[in-house]
Design a protein around this motif. Structure first.
Motif, mmCIF file in Angstrom:
data_model
loop_
_atom_site.group_PDB
_atom_site.id
_atom_site.type_symbol
_atom_site.label_atom_id
_atom_site.label_comp_id
_atom_site.label_asym_id
_atom_site.label_seq_id
_atom_site.Cartn_x
_atom_site.Cartn_y
_atom_site.Cartn_z
ATOM 1 N N ILE A 103 14.783 22.764 47.129
ATOM 2 C CA ILE A 103 15.237 21.786 48.271
ATOM 3 C C ILE A 103 14.296 20.903 48.532
ATOM 4 C CG2 ILE A 103 16.752 23.707 49.351
ATOM 5 C CD1 ILE A 103 14.526 23.877 51.371
ATOM 6 N N PHE A 104 14.546 19.855 49.358
ATOM 7 C CA PHE A 104 13.513 19.021 49.841
ATOM 8 C C PHE A 104 12.929 19.768 50.891
ATOM 9 C CE2 PHE A 104 12.646 15.654 53.132
ATOM 10 C CZ PHE A 104 11.779 14.683 51.950
ATOM 11 N N THR A 105 11.489 19.426 50.877
ATOM 12 C CA THR A 105 10.592 20.090 51.929
ATOM 13 C C THR A 105 9.719 18.619 52.477
ATOM 14 O OG1 THR A 105 8.967 20.553 50.100
ATOM 15 C CG2 THR A 105 10.678 22.229 50.617
ATOM 16 N N LEU A 106 9.821 18.862 53.635
ATOM 17 C CA LEU A 106 8.995 17.821 54.282
ATOM 18 C C LEU A 106 8.150 18.616 55.607
ATOM 19 C CD1 LEU A 106 9.775 14.398 55.417
ATOM 20 C CD2 LEU A 106 9.544 15.992 57.401
ATOM 21 N N THR A 107 6.970 18.111 55.682
ATOM 22 C CA THR A 107 5.976 18.650 56.689
ATOM 23 C C THR A 107 5.406 17.567 57.540
ATOM 24 O OG1 THR A 107 5.104 20.385 55.018
ATOM 25 C CG2 THR A 107 3.756 20.032 57.088
ATOM 26 N N TYR A 108 5.553 17.671 58.899
ATOM 27 C CA TYR A 108 5.019 16.923 59.807
ATOM 28 C C TYR A 108 3.606 17.333 60.421
ATOM 29 C CZ TYR A 108 4.618 14.214 64.248
ATOM 30 O OH TYR A 108 4.030 13.482 65.259
ATOM 31 N N CYS A 109 2.818 16.834 60.555
ATOM 32 C CA CYS A 109 1.529 17.251 60.924
ATOM 33 C C CYS A 109 1.302 16.483 62.092
ATOM 34 C CB CYS A 109 0.132 17.172 59.837
ATOM 35 S SG CYS A 109 0.599 18.068 58.457
ATOM 36 N N SER A 110 1.536 17.167 63.217
ATOM 37 C CA SER A 110 1.194 16.596 64.559
ATOM 38 C C SER A 110 0.039 16.970 65.202
ATOM 39 C CB SER A 110 2.350 16.906 65.610
ATOM 40 O OG SER A 110 2.720 18.232 65.679
ATOM 41 N N HIS A 126 2.116 11.170 52.846
ATOM 42 C CA HIS A 126 3.122 10.053 52.392
ATOM 43 C C HIS A 126 3.386 9.151 53.440
ATOM 44 C CE1 HIS A 126 3.528 13.565 50.058
ATOM 45 N NE2 HIS A 126 3.604 12.360 48.939
ATOM 46 N N LEU A 127 3.575 9.382 54.629
ATOM 47 C CA LEU A 127 3.747 8.464 55.511
ATOM 48 C C LEU A 127 3.018 8.708 56.925
ATOM 49 C CD1 LEU A 127 7.584 8.185 55.909
ATOM 50 C CD2 LEU A 127 6.043 6.508 54.997
ATOM 51 N N THR A 128 2.384 7.793 57.665
ATOM 52 C CA THR A 128 1.684 8.091 59.040
ATOM 53 C C THR A 128 2.556 7.721 60.070
ATOM 54 O OG1 THR A 128 0.571 5.875 58.720
ATOM 55 C CG2 THR A 128 -0.481 7.716 57.771
ATOM 56 N N CYS A 129 1.816 7.975 61.382
ATOM 57 C CA CYS A 129 2.792 7.544 62.505
ATOM 58 C C CYS A 129 1.683 7.646 63.940
ATOM 59 C CB CYS A 129 3.954 8.710 62.741
ATOM 60 S SG CYS A 129 3.242 10.210 63.140
ATOM 61 N N GLU A 130 2.139 6.703 64.504
ATOM 62 C CA GLU A 130 1.292 6.875 65.884
ATOM 63 C C GLU A 130 1.391 8.124 66.766
ATOM 64 O OE1 GLU A 130 -0.812 4.180 66.252
ATOM 65 O OE2 GLU A 130 0.032 3.289 64.462
ATOM 66 N N ASP A 131 2.593 8.339 66.925
ATOM 67 C CA ASP A 131 2.706 9.672 68.171
ATOM 68 C C ASP A 131 3.885 10.413 67.608
ATOM 69 O OD1 ASP A 131 5.297 8.252 68.648
ATOM 70 O OD2 ASP A 131 4.071 7.059 70.524
ATOM 71 N N ASP A 132 4.362 11.469 68.463
ATOM 72 C CA ASP A 132 5.241 12.616 67.994
ATOM 73 C C ASP A 132 6.607 11.641 67.827
ATOM 74 O OD1 ASP A 132 3.525 14.388 67.633
ATOM 75 O OD2 ASP A 132 3.653 15.298 69.610
ATOM 76 N N VAL A 152 4.275 13.753 56.411
ATOM 77 C CA VAL A 152 4.126 12.714 57.540
ATOM 78 C C VAL A 152 2.889 13.195 58.514
ATOM 79 C CG1 VAL A 152 5.255 11.605 59.277
ATOM 80 C CG2 VAL A 152 6.669 12.452 57.414
ATOM 81 N N GLN A 153 1.889 12.255 58.777
ATOM 82 C CA GLN A 153 0.574 12.692 59.351
ATOM 83 C C GLN A 153 0.489 11.935 60.463
ATOM 84 O OE1 GLN A 153 -2.807 12.930 57.119
ATOM 85 N NE2 GLN A 153 -3.887 14.099 58.621
ATOM 86 N N ARG A 154 0.304 12.315 61.655
ATOM 87 C CA ARG A 154 -0.010 11.605 62.912
ATOM 88 C C ARG A 154 -1.495 10.997 62.508
ATOM 89 N NH1 ARG A 154 0.240 14.738 68.128
ATOM 90 N NH2 ARG A 154 -1.993 14.537 67.837
ATOM 91 N N LYS A 155 -1.468 9.608 62.886
ATOM 92 C CA LYS A 155 -2.935 9.003 62.693
ATOM 93 C C LYS A 155 -4.123 9.486 63.360
ATOM 94 C CE LYS A 155 -0.915 4.540 61.499
ATOM 95 N NZ LYS A 155 -0.679 2.896 61.859
ATOM 96 N N MET A 156 -3.927 9.825 64.634
ATOM 97 C CA MET A 156 -5.098 10.438 65.344
ATOM 98 C C MET A 156 -4.980 11.835 65.796
ATOM 99 S SD MET A 156 -7.313 7.628 65.563
ATOM 100 C CE MET A 156 -8.206 8.409 66.689
ATOM 101 N N GLY A 157 -5.836 12.756 65.586
ATOM 102 C CA GLY A 157 -5.776 14.125 65.902
ATOM 103 C C GLY A 157 -5.329 15.017 65.134
ATOM 104 N N ALA A 158 -4.954 14.736 63.950
ATOM 105 C CA ALA A 158 -3.938 15.555 63.160
ATOM 106 C C ALA A 158 -4.427 15.708 61.856
ATOM 107 C CB ALA A 158 -2.521 15.025 63.095
ATOM 108 N N PRO A 159 -5.929 16.109 61.666
ATOM 109 C CA PRO A 159 -6.417 16.253 60.246
ATOM 110 C C PRO A 159 -5.880 17.277 59.835
ATOM 111 C CG PRO A 159 -8.052 17.099 61.692
ATOM 112 C CD PRO A 159 -6.867 16.518 62.533
ATOM 113 N N ILE A 160 -5.724 17.194 58.224
ATOM 114 C CA ILE A 160 -5.302 18.296 57.389
ATOM 115 C C ILE A 160 -6.494 18.883 56.497
ATOM 116 C CG2 ILE A 160 -3.843 19.089 55.267
ATOM 117 C CD1 ILE A 160 -1.878 16.540 56.111
ATOM 118 N N LEU A 161 -7.048 20.007 56.824
ATOM 119 C CA LEU A 161 -8.128 20.705 56.233
ATOM 120 C C LEU A 161 -8.325 22.118 56.048
ATOM 121 C CD1 LEU A 161 -10.900 20.846 58.765
ATOM 122 C CD2 LEU A 161 -9.175 18.955 59.143
#
Length: 138
Positions: free
Chosen positions: A40-47, A109-115, A65-74
């Motif tokens: 299936i298509f899988t998508l993760t939103y890192c807020s 793949h995409l970034t966002c400003e807020d939730d 999709v990762q929020r621009k501030m305060g949502a590091p992936i590490l």
């Protein structure tokens, strides 16, 4: 005026070692996510901050999709790396897993400003996904 107070009566996992249960559960989630990638298509939103298995699970999916501030992936934080290196090399977790790293390297793949923007980005992406995998019609 009386104030309402809450009392903690129990801590789940205190006796049996919840860490092991979490590790087993995390392994199951990773296995299911890996299988889902091909089905299936899988998508993760890192807020928020995604560390360790959370970061690994985000990477196992097809889109992030990762929020621009305060949502590091590490995998590990900057304090631990600095301690390991014996000197202050990193000043923040965003320096290790923020969008400057993850978006630039294609993990995000995409970034966002807020939730709200993040949910809009996810819905926009989902609007392109066909109802049935490999179906040309959206």
């Amino acid at each position: 005026q009386q104030r309402r107070r809450w009392k903690i009566l129990d801590i789940i996992g205190k006796q049996n070692g919840l860490g092991v249960e979490n590790l087993s559960g995390s392994g199951l989630i990773a296995g299911e996510t890996s299988v889902a990638y091909n089905e299936i298509f899988t998508l993760t939103y890192c807020s928020g901050r995604s560390v360790g298995i959370g970061a690994y699970l985000a990477r196992l999916g097809q889109r992030v999709v990762q929020r621009k501030m305060g949502a590091p992936i590490l995998l590990t934080g900057h304090f631990a790396l600095n301690k390991l290196l014996g000197k202050r090399v990193y000043t923040s977790n965003d320096q290790l897993g923020g969008i400057d790293v993850m978006y630039a390297n294609g993990v995000t793949h995409l970034t966002c400003e807020d939730d709200l923007d993040g949910v809009k980005q996810c819905l926009r992406w989902l609007s392109y996904v066909p109802r049935v995998r490999h179906d040309a019609r959206a």
